[in-house]
Motif scaffolding. Structure first.
Motif, PDB file in Angstrom:
ATOM      1  N   PRO A  71       1.007  -6.485   9.207  1.00 52.61           N
ATOM      2  CA  PRO A  71      -0.249  -6.825   8.542  1.00 52.61           C
ATOM      3  C   PRO A  71      -0.034  -7.216   7.085  1.00 52.61           C
ATOM      4  CG  PRO A  71      -0.054  -4.451   8.778  1.00 52.61           C
ATOM      5  CD  PRO A  71       1.078  -5.056   9.559  1.00 52.61           C
ATOM      6  N   SER A 101      -2.916  -1.468  11.490  1.00 56.87           N
ATOM      7  CA  SER A 101      -2.403  -0.688  10.369  1.00 56.87           C
ATOM      8  C   SER A 101      -2.856   0.759  10.519  1.00 56.87           C
ATOM      9  CB  SER A 101      -2.922  -1.260   9.037  1.00 56.87           C
ATOM     10  OG  SER A 101      -4.291  -0.937   8.870  1.00 56.87           O
ATOM     11  N   HIS A 124      -5.319  -7.714  10.532  1.00 58.26           N
ATOM     12  CA  HIS A 124      -4.994  -6.401  11.101  1.00 58.26           C
ATOM     13  C   HIS A 124      -6.247  -5.600  11.446  1.00 58.26           C
ATOM     14  CE1 HIS A 124      -5.972  -4.292   7.299  1.00 58.26           C
ATOM     15  NE2 HIS A 124      -5.436  -5.350   6.710  1.00 58.26           N
TER      16      HIS A 124
END
Length: 276
Positions: A71, A101, A124
């Motif tokens: 990410p 994440s 992400h």
């Protein structure tokens, strides 16, 4: 690797990757050891599948798309997060879909039967439902949620943590900073709600014009004076048993970080207007 999978000699598939029956991996592709490709997945050419990536059956990934790279989040320190792509979803050229994440649940998710067009970016921890279309150059920041069968037109940018409801439509080149109701139409440099996606409601749900107008009036009443959130219970009492109105009100109650997209000044004039 399944015996009838095809891997081009110029592709690199790391030992440990799970490659299902009938998969086709074209030249220049790179597939990580932790990747899982279900039956019938096709990587056309020069596709990168990185990290803990799950690609559902029959999905097709086009050249230069990347799935599962880390990410774009300075807090990310290499934790074992991942990405999941649903069955039969197509990811077109140069699209980028990043892994999750630790600021979310660790997964970026795209549902089944989606179309992610060229150069679109899915940040992400995004959660995208089934049948969603992201048109060319769409930009989704981290933690964006998009409901089933929504359409995000070309060049639209969605701010982090924004929610887009089921079957909503965001016009091209719009900047969306607040949540868009289910079935809503949002557009503008700073996007506002401009009525409902009535064509989708009729075609996909089989609603009559009168049924659509009931929902449209409920949404207009929701926005008529003050904050929409203040009118939720009154609208619920006025439309008992209407499943679509209840869905919209449940979305409105869960305002999240950003609250609801404001109503456009011209939207009153567009009541009953249609969107593709």
């Amino acid at each position: 690797m399944h015996a009838d999978a095809f891997i081009h000699p110029a592709a690199h598939v790391a030992p440990g990757a799970s490659i299902g029956a009938g998969c086709r991996i074209g030249p220049g592709c790179v597939v990580s050891a932790e990747a899982v490709l279900e039956a019938g997945v096709e990587l056309v050419a020069h596709v990168v599948i990185d990290g803990r990536a799950f690609i559902g059956a029959g999905a097709k990934i086009f050249p230069f798309a990347t799935i599962g790279l880390p990410p774009q989040d300075l807090k990310y320190k290499g934790e074992p997060t991942g990405v999941s792509i649903g069955a039969r979803t197509q990811v077109r050229e140069h699209a980028t879909i990043h892994r999750g994440s630790t600021g979310g649940d660790g997964m970026t998710r795209i549902g089944a039967d989606c179309l992610v067009m060229c150069v679109a970016h899915v940040g992400h921890d995004c959660r995208i439902g089934d049948g969603v279309i992201l048109v060319n150059n769409v930009m989704l920041a981290g933690h964006v949620e998009i409901g089933d069968f929504a359409v995000i037109q070309g060049g639209a940018a969605i701010q982090q943590f924004v929610r887009i409801g089921r079957m909503a439509m965001v016009a091209g080149m719009s900047g969306v900073e607040r949540n868009v109701l289910p079935y809503g139409r949002a557009k503008g440099y700073r996007a506002k709600l401009h009525g409902l996606n009535t064509i989708a409601m009729r075609r996909r749900l089989g609603l009559s014009k009168d049924q659509v107008m009931v929902v449209a009036r409920a949404v207009h009443d929701l926005y008529r004076g003050g904050r929409p959130e203040d009118h939720v219970e009154a609208i619920a009492a006025a439309h008992p048993g209407n499943a679509l109105v209840s869905e919209i009100l449940a979305f409105a109650r869960n305002r999240g970080r950003h609250g609801l997209c404001p109503f456009g000044r011209a939207a009153e004039e567009e009541e009953g207007g249609e969107a593709a």
